[in-house]
Design an enzyme around this catalytic site. Structure first.
Site, PDB file in Angstrom:
ATOM      1  N   CYS A 107      13.996 -14.876  -7.871  1.00 14.18           N
ATOM      2  CA  CYS A 107      14.644 -15.468  -6.818  1.00 14.18           C
ATOM      3  C   CYS A 107      16.179 -15.741  -7.424  1.00 14.18           C
ATOM      4  CB  CYS A 107      13.999 -16.666  -6.449  1.00 14.18           C
ATOM      5  SG  CYS A 107      15.069 -17.708  -5.181  1.00 14.18           S
ATOM      6  N   ASP A 115       9.493   0.424   5.916  1.00 15.10           N
ATOM      7  CA  ASP A 115      10.359   1.178   5.372  1.00 15.10           C
ATOM      8  C   ASP A 115      11.858   1.101   5.692  1.00 15.10           C
ATOM      9  OD1 ASP A 115       8.762   4.192   6.991  1.00 15.10           O
ATOM     10  OD2 ASP A 115      10.563   2.698   7.709  1.00 15.10           O
ATOM     11  N   ARG A 134       7.940   2.396  -3.881  1.00 13.34           N
ATOM     12  CA  ARG A 134       7.860   2.684  -2.200  1.00 13.34           C
ATOM     13  C   ARG A 134       9.407   2.459  -1.940  1.00 13.34           C
ATOM     14  NH1 ARG A 134       3.061  -0.331   0.210  1.00 13.34           N
ATOM     15  NH2 ARG A 134       4.200   0.496   2.250  1.00 13.34           N
ATOM     16  N   CYS A 156      11.340 -15.508  -2.258  1.00  9.24           N
ATOM     17  CA  CYS A 156      10.984 -16.586  -3.630  1.00  9.24           C
ATOM     18  C   CYS A 156       9.481 -17.134  -3.451  1.00  9.24           C
ATOM     19  CB  CYS A 156      11.754 -17.489  -3.601  1.00  9.24           C
ATOM     20  SG  CYS A 156      11.636 -18.750  -4.971  1.00  9.24           S
ATOM     21  N   HIS A 184       4.944  -5.721   9.988  1.00 12.08           N
ATOM     22  CA  HIS A 184       4.254  -6.038   8.680  1.00 12.08           C
ATOM     23  C   HIS A 184       5.454  -6.257   7.641  1.00 12.08           C
ATOM     24  CE1 HIS A 184       0.253  -4.014   9.985  1.00 12.08           C
ATOM     25  NE2 HIS A 184       0.393  -5.214  10.344  1.00 12.08           N
ATOM     26  N   ASN A 197      -0.297  12.152  17.082  1.00 14.13           N
ATOM     27  CA  ASN A 197      -0.823  12.107  15.870  1.00 14.13           C
ATOM     28  C   ASN A 197      -1.019  13.469  15.640  1.00 14.13           C
ATOM     29  OD1 ASN A 197      -2.297  11.703  13.569  1.00 14.13           O
ATOM     30  ND2 ASN A 197      -2.835   9.822  14.112  1.00 14.13           N
ATOM     31  N   GLN A 202       4.377  -0.933  12.177  1.00 18.10           N
ATOM     32  CA  GLN A 202       3.470  -1.360  11.162  1.00 18.10           C
ATOM     33  C   GLN A 202       4.349  -1.017   9.622  1.00 18.10           C
ATOM     34  OE1 GLN A 202      -0.843  -0.623  11.504  1.00 18.10           O
ATOM     35  NE2 GLN A 202       0.024   0.929  12.924  1.00 18.10           N
TER      36      GLN A 202
HETATM   37  C1  BV8 Z   1      -4.316 -10.656   9.386  1.00 15.97           C
HETATM   38  C2  BV8 Z   1       2.715  -3.839   4.584  1.00 15.97           C
HETATM   39  C3  BV8 Z   1      -5.159 -12.820  10.279  1.00 15.97           C
HETATM   40  C4  BV8 Z   1       2.286  -4.023   3.266  1.00 15.97           C
HETATM   41  C5  BV8 Z   1       0.425  -3.713   5.698  1.00 15.97           C
HETATM   42  C6  BV8 Z   1      -9.653  -8.074  13.128  1.00 15.97           C
HETATM   43  C7  BV8 Z   1      -8.709  -8.697  13.539  1.00 15.97           C
HETATM   44  C8  BV8 Z   1      -7.683  -9.587  12.666  1.00 15.97           C
HETATM   45  C9  BV8 Z   1      -7.551  -9.092  11.315  1.00 15.97           C
HETATM   46  C10 BV8 Z   1      -8.443  -8.220  10.848  1.00 15.97           C
HETATM   47  C11 BV8 Z   1      -9.738  -7.727  11.730  1.00 15.97           C
HETATM   48  N1  BV8 Z   1     -10.143  -7.181  10.610  1.00 15.97           N
HETATM   49  C12 BV8 Z   1      -9.904  -7.100   9.565  1.00 15.97           C
HETATM   50  C13 BV8 Z   1      -8.704  -7.674   9.429  1.00 15.97           C
HETATM   51  C14 BV8 Z   1      -8.156  -7.970   8.270  1.00 15.97           C
HETATM   52  C15 BV8 Z   1      -7.023  -6.950   7.977  1.00 15.97           C
HETATM   53  C16 BV8 Z   1      -7.172  -5.765   8.267  1.00 15.97           C
HETATM   54  O1  BV8 Z   1      -7.069  -4.964   9.385  1.00 15.97           O
HETATM   55  N2  BV8 Z   1      -8.071  -4.794   7.487  1.00 15.97           N
HETATM   56  C17 BV8 Z   1      -8.374  -3.723   7.577  1.00 15.97           C
HETATM   57  C18 BV8 Z   1      -8.425  -2.985   6.093  1.00 15.97           C
HETATM   58  C19 BV8 Z   1      -9.792  -3.362   8.268  1.00 15.97           C
HETATM   59  N3  BV8 Z   1      -5.605  -7.444   8.563  1.00 15.97           N
HETATM   60  C20 BV8 Z   1      -4.710  -8.223   8.198  1.00 15.97           C
HETATM   61  O2  BV8 Z   1      -5.126  -9.053   7.043  1.00 15.97           O
HETATM   62  C21 BV8 Z   1      -3.671  -8.408   8.810  1.00 15.97           C
HETATM   63  N4  BV8 Z   1      -3.683  -9.878   8.938  1.00 15.97           N
HETATM   64  O3  BV8 Z   1      -5.261 -10.232  10.204  1.00 15.97           O
HETATM   65  O4  BV8 Z   1      -4.055 -12.035   9.832  1.00 15.97           O
HETATM   66  C22 BV8 Z   1      -4.597 -13.199  11.774  1.00 15.97           C
HETATM   67  C23 BV8 Z   1      -4.241 -12.079  12.444  1.00 15.97           C
HETATM   68  C24 BV8 Z   1      -3.853 -12.402  13.871  1.00 15.97           C
HETATM   69  C25 BV8 Z   1      -3.679 -13.802  14.213  1.00 15.97           C
HETATM   70  C26 BV8 Z   1      -4.016 -14.581  13.252  1.00 15.97           C
HETATM   71  C27 BV8 Z   1      -4.325 -14.294  12.065  1.00 15.97           C
HETATM   72  C28 BV8 Z   1      -2.314  -7.990   7.903  1.00 15.97           C
HETATM   73  C29 BV8 Z   1      -2.640  -6.549   8.039  1.00 15.97           C
HETATM   74  C30 BV8 Z   1      -0.967  -6.055   7.085  1.00 15.97           C
HETATM   75  C31 BV8 Z   1      -1.343  -5.497   5.843  1.00 15.97           C
HETATM   76  N5  BV8 Z   1      -0.005  -5.170   5.413  1.00 15.97           N
HETATM   77  N6  BV8 Z   1       1.429  -3.311   5.250  1.00 15.97           N
HETATM   78  C32 BV8 Z   1       2.502  -2.459   2.407  1.00 15.97           C
HETATM   79  O5  BV8 Z   1       2.942  -1.675   3.419  1.00 15.97           O
HETATM   80  O6  BV8 Z   1       2.396  -2.439   1.411  1.00 15.97           O
HETATM   81  S1  BV8 Z   1      -0.775  -2.493   6.076  1.00 15.97           S
HETATM   82  C33 BV8 Z   1      -0.368  -1.085   5.803  1.00 15.97           C
HETATM   83  O7  BV8 Z   1      -1.461  -0.143   6.087  1.00 15.97           O
HETATM   84  C34 BV8 Z   1       0.490  -0.511   7.165  1.00 15.97           C
HETATM   85  O8  BV8 Z   1       1.555  -1.487   7.425  1.00 15.97           O
HETATM   86  C35 BV8 Z   1      -0.409   0.111   8.166  1.00 15.97           C
HETATM   87  O9  BV8 Z   1      -0.599  -1.294   8.941  1.00 15.97           O
HETATM   88  C36 BV8 Z   1      -1.461   0.371   7.318  1.00 15.97           C
HETATM   89  C37 BV8 Z   1      -1.600   1.844   7.331  1.00 15.97           C
HETATM   90  O10 BV8 Z   1      -2.139   2.493   8.297  1.00 15.97           O
HETATM   91  P1  BV8 Z   1      -1.324   3.563   9.131  1.00 15.97           P
HETATM   92  O11 BV8 Z   1       0.429   3.017   9.165  1.00 15.97           O
HETATM   93  O12 BV8 Z   1      -1.974   3.891  10.225  1.00 15.97           O
HETATM   94  O13 BV8 Z   1      -1.064   4.547   7.973  1.00 15.97           O
HETATM   95  P2  BV8 Z   1      -2.362   5.789   7.690  1.00 15.97           P
HETATM   96  O14 BV8 Z   1      -1.692   6.390   6.325  1.00 15.97           O
HETATM   97  O15 BV8 Z   1      -3.478   5.136   7.682  1.00 15.97           O
HETATM   98  O16 BV8 Z   1      -2.380   6.754   8.589  1.00 15.97           O
HETATM   99  C38 BV8 Z   1      -1.261   7.695   8.948  1.00 15.97           C
HETATM  100  C39 BV8 Z   1      -1.504   8.511  10.272  1.00 15.97           C
HETATM  101  O17 BV8 Z   1      -0.318   9.103  10.569  1.00 15.97           O
HETATM  102  C40 BV8 Z   1      -2.817   9.210  10.195  1.00 15.97           C
HETATM  103  O18 BV8 Z   1      -3.644   9.041  11.191  1.00 15.97           O
HETATM  104  C41 BV8 Z   1      -2.107  10.725  10.263  1.00 15.97           C
HETATM  105  O19 BV8 Z   1      -2.770  11.773  10.610  1.00 15.97           O
HETATM  106  C42 BV8 Z   1      -0.792  10.371  10.858  1.00 15.97           C
HETATM  107  N7  BV8 Z   1       0.117  11.412  10.791  1.00 15.97           N
HETATM  108  C43 BV8 Z   1       0.541  12.070   9.260  1.00 15.97           C
HETATM  109  N8  BV8 Z   1       1.590  12.789   9.540  1.00 15.97           N
HETATM  110  C44 BV8 Z   1       2.291  12.595  10.706  1.00 15.97           C
HETATM  111  C45 BV8 Z   1       1.259  11.781  11.441  1.00 15.97           C
HETATM  112  N9  BV8 Z   1       1.365  11.527  12.748  1.00 15.97           N
HETATM  113  C46 BV8 Z   1       2.281  12.259  13.491  1.00 15.97           C
HETATM  114  N10 BV8 Z   1       3.204  12.840  13.067  1.00 15.97           N
HETATM  115  C47 BV8 Z   1       3.114  13.178  11.492  1.00 15.97           C
HETATM  116  N11 BV8 Z   1       4.139  13.916  10.819  1.00 15.97           N
HETATM  117 ZN    ZN Z   2      13.749 -19.591  -5.017  1.00 18.43          ZN
END
Ligand code: BV8
Ligand code: ZN
Length: 297
Positions: A206, A120, A78, A162, A154, A270, A117
């Site tokens: 690190c 990049d 990535r 580290c 994110h 979207n 989110q």
């Molecule tokens: C957390 C970094 C606790 C790494 C990422 C309820 C509440 C709180 C948490 C949860 C909850 N339920 C579940 C959870 C846990 C979890 C979660 O949400 N799980 C999901 C699977 C259900 N959440 C977490 O763990 C988060 N932390 O909750 O901590 C907390 C929270 C608050 C307060 C205290 C404690 C942390 C989540 C972060 C994970 N890290 N990224 C990396 O990138 O490798 S997530 C990663 O995936 C992205 O950052 C992004 O968030 C996600 C991908 O989603 P999208 O960006 O939407 O991408 P996707 O491909 O799905 O969709 C693309 C869209 O674009 C499509 O709709 C498409 O149609 C459209 N599109 C395409 N081309 C175009 C377009 N639109 C316009 N123009 C175009 N040209």
């Molecule tokens: Zn270190």
């Protein structure tokens, strides 16, 4: 509010623009779709990353502990994609709108925050590009007002952190590859072949203490960045623009409905339908690289 079946989002850009001009506190929540036109694979769309490699098997602390070789190859892949990418007109439209002297001409006195989110770095690079194209804006773009308006909740793909709790050194690192052992593995990953095993000793380290380093992103189960500030912004927002996200990952996926619950408006940009868009006030189906410049221009 009308039931889901009766509720019809408006699709008329001029009425969105006049709503935009009546707003005082605007937030945008961006996802992978914003960067799709820059060549960055999305997670769930066609050819998406998560479809090939289940997110939870790669973007969690446990995955990194179990198989740092595979996780680093995923992030190296990535990094290389993002290094080869350029901001697209969607990034530039949001970046221009985040410059107060430009926004003032469209909506006097309105605040703006971009909550992305994406990891990049393209939204931040879009600001750099505007500063180059408009040297007269460079000082304002470098000011805290603009710098702090971009909330990378994110984390950042190009941060290397580290893993030693005694050190925790974080640096921004654009090396390609980030370490010699990862060179060339991006092709293997891209072709969905079983990736080579890289010994931990050959993975990124690190620079301060020599411990194993990790990508500076927020994994599933980790706490997103800027939550307190995001909470303040979501509470006062009267407009939430949701761009290029499937709205499946929380807490980001919940911000639009929070704004709407307090009487604010929601506009979804979207290419496809996405979770919750049927309740949006505005829905613009199309590539954000062409719809956003019309909306924020
Ligand atoms: C957390 C970094 C606790 C790494 C990422 C309820 C509440 C709180 C948490 C949860 C909850 N339920 C579940 C959870 C846990 C979890 C979660 O949400 N799980 C999901 C699977 C259900 N959440 C977490 O763990 C988060 N932390 O909750 O901590 C907390 C929270 C608050 C307060 C205290 C404690 C942390 C989540 C972060 C994970 N890290 N990224 C990396 O990138 O490798 S997530 C990663 O995936 C992205 O950052 C992004 O968030 C996600 C991908 O989603 P999208 O960006 O939407 O991408 P996707 O491909 O799905 O969709 C693309 C869209 O674009 C499509 O709709 C498409 O149609 C459209 N599109 C395409 N081309 C175009 C377009 N639109 C316009 N123009 C175009 N040209
Ligand atoms: Zn270190």
């Amino acid at each position: 509010m009308a039931s889901d079946s009766e509720w019809k989002p408006q699709t008329d850009m001029p009425s969105f623009v006049s709503t935009l001009k009546s707003c005082k506190h605007i937030i945008a929540v961006a996802g992978a779709g914003l960067s799709a036109a820059s060549g960055i694979p999305t997670f769930r769309g066609a050819g998406g990353l998560w479809r090939k490699y289940d997110a939870v098997t790669l973007a969690t602390p446990q995955a990194f502990k179990d198989n740092p070789s595979r996780v680093w190859q995923f992030y190296h892949y990535r990094r290389e994609k993002a290094l080869a990418a350029q901001p697209n007109p969607g990034h530039l439209a949001l970046a221009m709108f985040s410059v107060p002297s430009i926004r003032e001409k469209i909506i006097p006195g309105a605040s703006f925050r971009l909550i992305t989110q994406n990891v990049d770095g393209l939204s931040r690079r879009a600001l750099d590009q505007i500063a180059e194209m408009h040297p007269e804006l460079a000082e304002e773009i470098r000011s805290a007002a603009v710098e702090d308006s971009l909330l990378e909740m994110h984390g950042r793909l190009f941060d290397v952190v580290c893993t030693s709790s005694k050190c925790g050194h974080r640096e921004h690192n654009l090396d390609s590859p980030v370490c010699p052992a990862l060179a060339g593995t991006e092709n293997v990953f891209a072709q969905n072949q079983p990736e080579p095993h890289i010994d931990v000793v050959d993975l990124p380290k690190c620079k301060k203490c020599g411990s194993l380093a990790r990508p500076g992103v927020v994994w599933f189960g980790e706490i997103p960045w800027h939550l307190r500030e995001i909470d303040v912004e979501v509470r006062k927002a009267d407009l939430c623009i949701v761009v290029g996200t499937s709205s499946k990952v929380y807490p980001a996926a919940g911000y639009a409905s929070e704004v709407q619950a307090r009487g604010g408006k929601v506009a979804v940009f979207n290419v496809d339908r996405s979770d919750g868009d049927q309740r949006a006030d505005f829905l613009f189906l199309g590539p954000s690289e062409s719809t956003l410049p019309k909306a924020l221009g």
